[in-house]
Motif scaffolding. Structure first.
Motif, PDB file in Angstrom:
ATOM      1  N   ASP A  50      55.812  -0.532  21.478  1.00 58.82           N
ATOM      2  CA  ASP A  50      55.830   0.931  21.349  1.00 58.82           C
ATOM      3  C   ASP A  50      57.120   1.398  20.708  1.00 58.82           C
ATOM      4  OD1 ASP A  50      54.731   3.534  23.717  1.00 58.82           O
ATOM      5  OD2 ASP A  50      54.864   3.468  21.554  1.00 58.82           O
ATOM      6  N   THR A  51      57.178   2.694  20.331  1.00 58.19           N
ATOM      7  CA  THR A  51      58.351   3.271  19.663  1.00 58.19           C
ATOM      8  C   THR A  51      59.323   3.822  20.685  1.00 58.19           C
ATOM      9  OG1 THR A  51      57.310   5.416  19.547  1.00 58.19           O
ATOM     10  CG2 THR A  51      56.911   3.939  17.717  1.00 58.19           C
ATOM     11  N   GLU A  52      60.445   4.300  20.188  1.00 61.23           N
ATOM     12  CA  GLU A  52      61.499   4.848  21.049  1.00 61.23           C
ATOM     13  C   GLU A  52      60.978   6.063  21.830  1.00 61.23           C
ATOM     14  OE1 GLU A  52      66.067   6.568  20.689  1.00 61.23           O
ATOM     15  OE2 GLU A  52      65.000   5.803  18.925  1.00 61.23           O
ATOM     16  N   ARG A  53      60.048   6.779  21.250  1.00 59.94           N
ATOM     17  CA  ARG A  53      59.485   7.944  21.941  1.00 59.94           C
ATOM     18  C   ARG A  53      58.797   7.527  23.222  1.00 59.94           C
ATOM     19  NH1 ARG A  53      54.618   9.731  22.504  1.00 59.94           N
ATOM     20  NH2 ARG A  53      53.833   8.185  21.033  1.00 59.94           N
ATOM     21  N   ARG A  54      57.997   6.405  23.186  1.00 61.53           N
ATOM     22  CA  ARG A  54      57.300   5.920  24.374  1.00 61.53           C
ATOM     23  C   ARG A  54      58.313   5.446  25.429  1.00 61.53           C
ATOM     24  NH1 ARG A  54      52.488   6.810  25.920  1.00 61.53           N
ATOM     25  NH2 ARG A  54      52.241   4.686  26.698  1.00 61.53           N
ATOM     26  N   ARG A 108      61.386   6.617  25.931  1.00 62.92           N
ATOM     27  CA  ARG A 108      61.966   7.790  26.606  1.00 62.92           C
ATOM     28  C   ARG A 108      60.967   8.403  27.575  1.00 62.92           C
ATOM     29  NH1 ARG A 108      64.073   8.921  21.316  1.00 62.92           N
ATOM     30  NH2 ARG A 108      62.367  10.392  20.995  1.00 62.92           N
ATOM     31  N   GLN A 109      59.675   8.465  27.174  1.00 62.57           N
ATOM     32  CA  GLN A 109      58.649   9.049  28.042  1.00 62.57           C
ATOM     33  C   GLN A 109      58.528   8.246  29.341  1.00 62.57           C
ATOM     34  OE1 GLN A 109      54.852   9.332  26.159  1.00 62.57           O
ATOM     35  NE2 GLN A 109      53.789  10.057  27.976  1.00 62.57           N
ATOM     36  N   THR A 110      58.540   6.892  29.217  1.00 66.05           N
ATOM     37  CA  THR A 110      58.437   6.045  30.403  1.00 66.05           C
ATOM     38  C   THR A 110      59.634   6.257  31.322  1.00 66.05           C
ATOM     39  OG1 THR A 110      57.200   4.417  29.130  1.00 66.05           O
ATOM     40  CG2 THR A 110      58.228   3.672  31.198  1.00 66.05           C
ATOM     41  N   GLU A 148      61.472   8.992  31.600  1.00 63.15           N
ATOM     42  CA  GLU A 148      61.349  10.280  32.278  1.00 63.15           C
ATOM     43  C   GLU A 148      60.353  10.197  33.440  1.00 63.15           C
ATOM     44  OE1 GLU A 148      60.232  12.870  29.158  1.00 63.15           O
ATOM     45  OE2 GLU A 148      62.236  12.915  28.219  1.00 63.15           O
TER      46      GLU A 148
END
Length: 459
Positions: A403-407, A409-411, A413
């Protein structure tokens, strides 16, 4: 730009020089921890980036395929952005030494045999390049270095052709004008002829040798157009008498023929001629002074005999020195090809070893990244077992590998929110325990037992 990184690897240290089309820097290869030289070529504005880079890479790779003792080893090339400007870069071995331009302009003239010896090494490099179809196009003292070990290195193979073709495509040169340095350009280059071949390099070599013997190029003029006219139409002045053996001056004038067909046929011929001159040179024998008229006294006779003996000893020593020098030069000439072959073999093996090292390093880096990803997944799986969304977090941890950096950060949070839930749950349990203790002891609970809004207490 000092301190900046090229391609995240080569750190610029000191600017060594520059010109209209680029700069040369000393740099450090931070991966291999070795000193290198980086040549930065200004990209031409308004031109197709892909086309220019492709031409640059083609010419540089062709020159890099020239493994030779008298050429510079090329390590890397590409395109980079430095200080807001786009450059094409060439990374090569850093050479400790002096350019022939500096040596020719020294306080004392360079001995003719050094000039000839250096010229032979330059011709050896040109011969190897010409056999591969590579024409230098910009042979000049500034592009030739003498290393600290006395070995000649010819610089910038491939760059002169790239710069000339690029500028013409970009319409940045006057029609009929060739790329190069006017004082060392062949007549056909000055005219802008098409189909420039290896004999243009021989003319430039003649200009270089002329400067080494005379102290200045064959033609000098502050006006560029006048200098071009001289190169095409005028004959150079004869070299100073006695500066060098007749054979060497004849060779230089042969190289400076206006018609390419009247020059030596190839660089290998120049190498053989230089070797012959160095090996065959002998100084004229010393002539003792004639006796004084009217006879000589005993002291004069003894002095004359002593002078004759000294002259004979000097002549004998001179012959011995020249014989040893000639034998050494012949031996060097006989071993030159063997040394070049050994050097090429060593260079090839070194290149293969470097390639193998890079491959092994890449594999270790990939394995380390996989190990890091695995440890991260295990840590997140452990956290998921503590939290009430164990199954969901396990799946998310598995997906984090690709996954990307966005995923990521979401995990993170989500994990933080779950930690808050656990903390709230623990606080609620602590409140209930306090209440139970208060009932057992008959005391009033310190705080009322209540649940967090929006959350149901876990028993």
């Amino acid at each position: 730009m000092q301190g900046e990184l090229i391609d995240g690897r080569y750190r610029l240290e000191t600017r060594l020089g520059g010109g209209g089309m680029g700069e040369v820097w000393s740099a450090l290869d931070t991966r291999m921890l070795r000193p290198v030289a980086a040549k930065l070529v200004h990209a031409v504005p308004g031109m197709d980036t892909t086309q220019v880079e492709h031409r640059f890479m083609h010419e540089v790779r062709s020159a890099a395929a020239l493994p030779h003792r008298h050429t510079v080893t090329v390590h890397d090339c590409g395109e980079t952005l430095l200080a807001g400007r786009r450059y094409l870069y060439l990374v090569m071995e850093r050479i400790d030494g002096e350019t022939l331009a500096n040596l020719f302009r020294g306080a004392t003239p360079v001995p003719w045999y050094d000039v000839a010896h250096w010229g032979g090494q330059i011709a050896t490099a040109l011969s190897a390049a010409h056999k591969l179809g590579i024409v230098h196009r910009d042979v000049k003292p500034q592009n030739v270095m003498l290393t600290a070990t006395g070995v000649i290195k010819v610089l910038d193979f491939g760059l002169a052709k790239f710069l000339g073709e690029t500028l013409r495509v970009a319409d940045l040169t006057v029609t009929g004008t060739a790329m190069g340095t006017f004082a060392y350009m062949s007549p056909e280059q000055c005219r802008g002829d098409s189909g420039i071949d290896h004999r243009a390099d021989l003319y430039s070599l003649g200009c270089l040798l002329y400067e080494g013997l005379a102290g200045h190029p064959p033609f000098t003029n502050a006006a560029p157009h006048a200098l071009l006219y001289q190169q095409v139409h005028e004959q150079p002045r004869p070299l100073p008498a006695g500066r060098a053996p007749a054979g060497l001056t004849d060779l230089v004038m042969h190289l400076l023929a206006k018609d390419p067909a009247h020059r030596p046929p190839d660089a290998a011929t120049v190498v053989r001629e230089v070797d012959r001159l160095l090996a065959a040179h002998r100084r004229p024998p010393h002539q003792p002074p004639a006796p004084a008229p009217g006879g000589a006294t005993e002291l004069d006779r003894l002095r004359a005999e002593a002078e004759r003996e000294i002259a004979e000893l000097r002549e004998r020593a001179t012959r011995d020195v020249m014989a040893v020098r000639a034998a050494a030069q012949q031996h060097a000439a006989a071993r030159r090809q063997e040394a070049d072959e050994l050097f090429e073999e060593t260079r090839t093996k070194a290149a293969q070893a470097a390639s193998d090292f890079e491959t092994a390093l890449a594999r270790r880096r990939e394995q380390s990244e996989r190990d890091i990803a695995l440890r991260q997944a295990r840590a997140e799986k452990r956290l998921a077992e503590i939290e009430h969304r164990a199954e969901q977090l396990r799946l998310e941890a598995e997906e984090l590998r690709t996954d990307t950096e966005r995923r990521a950060r979401q995990t993170l949070e989500t994990a933080q929110g779950q930690a808050v839930d656990i903390l709230a749950d623990a606080n609620a349990k602590a409140e209930r325990i306090r209440a139970m203790l208060a009932q057992l002891t008959g005391a009033e609970p310190s705080t009322p037992d209540r649940e967090l809004p929006g959350r149901q207490s876990k028993g």
